[in-house]
Design a protein around this motif. Structure first.
Motif, short mmCIF file in Angstrom:
data_model
loop_
_atom_site.label_atom_id
_atom_site.label_comp_id
_atom_site.label_asym_id
_atom_site.label_seq_id
_atom_site.Cartn_x
_atom_site.Cartn_y
_atom_site.Cartn_z
N VAL A 81 0.81 -1.15 -0.04
CA VAL A 81 -0.01 -0.09 0.02
C VAL A 81 0.84 1.29 -0.08
N ALA A 82 2.14 1.10 0.32
CA ALA A 82 3.21 2.24 0.07
C ALA A 82 4.60 1.86 -0.09
N THR A 83 5.05 2.74 -0.85
CA THR A 83 6.53 2.68 -1.27
C THR A 83 7.32 3.73 -0.37
N PRO A 84 8.61 3.69 -0.40
CA PRO A 84 9.21 4.80 0.58
C PRO A 84 8.82 6.09 -0.17
N ALA A 85 8.72 6.41 -1.39
CA ALA A 85 8.43 7.59 -1.87
C ALA A 85 6.89 8.36 -1.66
N GLU A 86 6.27 7.25 -1.27
CA GLU A 86 4.84 7.53 -0.89
C GLU A 86 4.77 7.89 0.59
N LEU A 87 5.65 7.71 1.57
CA LEU A 87 5.61 7.78 2.88
C LEU A 87 5.88 9.18 3.19
N PRO A 88 5.30 9.64 4.29
CA PRO A 88 5.57 10.89 4.90
C PRO A 88 6.72 10.83 5.68
N PRO A 89 7.56 12.07 5.90
CA PRO A 89 7.13 13.25 5.58
C PRO A 89 7.57 13.36 4.05
N PRO A 90 6.67 14.02 3.21
CA PRO A 90 6.52 14.25 1.76
C PRO A 90 8.26 14.75 1.36
N GLY A 91 8.58 13.95 0.53
CA GLY A 91 9.78 14.05 -0.22
C GLY A 91 11.09 13.43 0.53
N GLU A 92 10.98 12.79 1.77
CA GLU A 92 11.73 12.18 2.76
C GLU A 92 12.51 11.26 2.31
N TRP A 93 11.97 10.37 1.65
CA TRP A 93 12.61 9.10 1.08
C TRP A 93 12.65 8.76 -0.47
N GLU A 94 12.12 9.85 -1.10
CA GLU A 94 11.98 9.62 -2.58
C GLU A 94 13.23 9.50 -3.38
N ASN A 95 14.36 10.20 -3.01
CA ASN A 95 15.72 9.85 -3.61
C ASN A 95 16.65 9.75 -2.33
N ALA A 96 16.52 9.07 -1.55
CA ALA A 96 17.25 8.97 -0.41
C ALA A 96 17.91 7.23 -0.54
N ALA A 97 19.26 7.36 -0.27
CA ALA A 97 19.77 6.03 -0.52
C ALA A 97 19.49 5.27 0.49
N SER A 98 18.95 4.09 0.03
CA SER A 98 18.53 2.80 0.87
C SER A 98 19.74 1.76 1.38
N CYS A 99 20.47 1.61 0.20
CA CYS A 99 21.62 0.85 0.62
C CYS A 99 22.83 1.37 0.04
N ILE A 100 24.32 1.11 0.49
CA ILE A 100 25.11 1.72 0.36
C ILE A 100 26.33 0.64 0.26
N PHE A 101 27.75 1.21 -0.35
CA PHE A 101 29.03 0.38 -0.04
C PHE A 101 29.72 1.26 0.65
#
Length: 400
Positions: A81-101
């Motif tokens: 029912v929701a992806t990170p981009a759809e979770l508030p706060p608005p814009g918080e997770w849309e382009n945030a690094a989920s995984c890193i090296f």
């Protein structure tokens, strides 16, 4: 004395309006039913156990990484029912690094050229994954699941079908920004004091810059002397690390394109654990790929000098670096790759519907239970989203 009917009517009208206001307060973001905030429970669980917990009614929802989300959806156990981009706060997770090296500090200092070559291959593998998603889906299906059908509580699933579904929920990129985490900030600043949470101090852009130079034609290092051995950890249950799988299993492509690659010592293995970093056909490093169970566990192994580096979630990395783990983030791997999943009969289809359901259940004295992975980006996401909606989080079984 008889009360005039008009007064009685006014009292009834006022009572109706009060009830209506209470209801509407619970129907919109930030509202609540009755006194205080609505509540929801969080339950820590392993990602792999979440579909079964949902299917048996032990939880009402879960938030986890791919391919767990896709497995639940394709098997009919749940609906996203929701992806990170759809979770508030608005814009918080849309382009945030989920995984890193990430690499340990002393590894970077001891082996700067090897570090940069691994960074370069990570960037190249992200690009390769985006250029040929069909290849990446096949490699990831074999790496994560093997070649047999996936058993679920409702039957079996084809691994490739799961990956095709999963890849639509992930964006692979080396350029995503690290998320600013209030959960991490609170923990770090409690331990280290104000200002202890500093994202810019958690990265080493020089390693990535040299890696990009190698990809752009800068002279490659010439291996000489003793060949070093490095150990890199990762979570083999997660599709978010698909570029790593592509890097290893499509090593011939990288060798032909750039003159260096990370090749499996046994190319017949679908999930290799021993690899060699080659530069122009000459071994530059022996690399062990070490599977882990959680991001926190992998980061602990880095801090204990068991691992030289990891492919891991951004939040566990930020948390442990902030608390003193001697390592630095080199670059992102992806954004997205997470989903909030509810049961097939849940009365919601999106985040706002989910919030309304949370409030209704809380008002009835039966708060929903959401499973999440401890100290993960998924936990951070759901806590931030609930906080934005003024929903109080209670750890299941703790009463607080």
């Amino acid at each position: 004395m008889q009360v005039p009917r008009i007064i009685v009517f006014l009292f009834v009208l006022i009572a109706i309006l009060i009830v209506l206001m209470i209801f509407l307060a619970g129907s919109f973001p930030g509202g609540s039913y009755g006194p205080g905030h609505p509540e929801a429970y969080l339950l820590y669980a392993s990602a792999g156990s979440m579909p079964q917990l949902l299917n048996t009614g032990q939880v009402d929802a879960f938030i986890a990484w791919e391919p767990v989300v896709s497995q639940a959806e394709l098997s009919g156990i749940g609906r996203m029912v929701a992806t990170p981009a759809e979770l508030p706060p608005p814009g918080e997770w849309e382009n945030a690094a989920s995984c890193i090296f990430l690499l340990r500090n002393d590894t970077i200092h001891r082996e700067p050229e090897i570090s940069a070559l691994l960074s370069a291959l990570t960037i190249a593998a992200v690009n390769r994954t985006n250029e040929d998603p069909e290849l990446a889906e096949n490699i990831t299906a074999a790496w994560v699941f093997g070649n047999k059908p996936i058993l679920t509580p409702t039957g079996t699933l084809d691994p490739l079908a799961v990956e095709q579904h999963s890849f639509s929920n992930m964006v692979f990129t080396s350029d995503a920004a690290l998320p600013v985490s209030s959960m991490v900030a609170s923990t770090v600043e409690t331990e280290k004091g104000p200002g202890g949470y500093n994202l810019s101090a958690m990265t080493d852009p020089a390693v990535e810059a040299q890696g990009r130079a190698y990809l752009s034609g800068s002279p490659l290092p010439v291996p000489s002397g003793t060949v070093p051995t490095l150990s890199l950890g990762y979570l083999p249950s997660s599709d978010n690390f698909a570029p790593l799988y592509v890097m290893v299993m499509d090593s011939g492509y990288f060798s032909a394109q750039y003159g260096f690659c990370l090749a499996p010592d046994d190319p017949e293995q679908s999930r290799p654990d021993a690899c060699t970093l080659f530069v122009n056909g000459t071994p530059a490093a022996y690399v062990s790929l070490v599977p882990g169970q959680s991001g926190g566990g992998l980061m602990t192994a880095v801090g204990q000098e068991v691992l030289d580096g990891v492919y891991v979630g951004s939040i566990p990395a930020e948390l442990q670096i902030g608390l003193g783990n001697p390592s630095l983030i080199i670059q992102s791997i992806n954004t997205g790759g997470t989903g909030l999943v509810v049961g097939p009969d849940a009365p919601c289809d999106d985040w706002q519907g989910f919030v309304r359901w949370v409030k209704i259940r809380s008002a009835s004295g039966n708060p929903i239970v959401v499973a999440t992975i401890q100290s993960s980006i998924q936990e951070d996401m759901i806590r931030e989203a609930f906080g934005y909606e003024n929903i109080t989080v209670i750890m299941y079984g703790s009463g607080e």
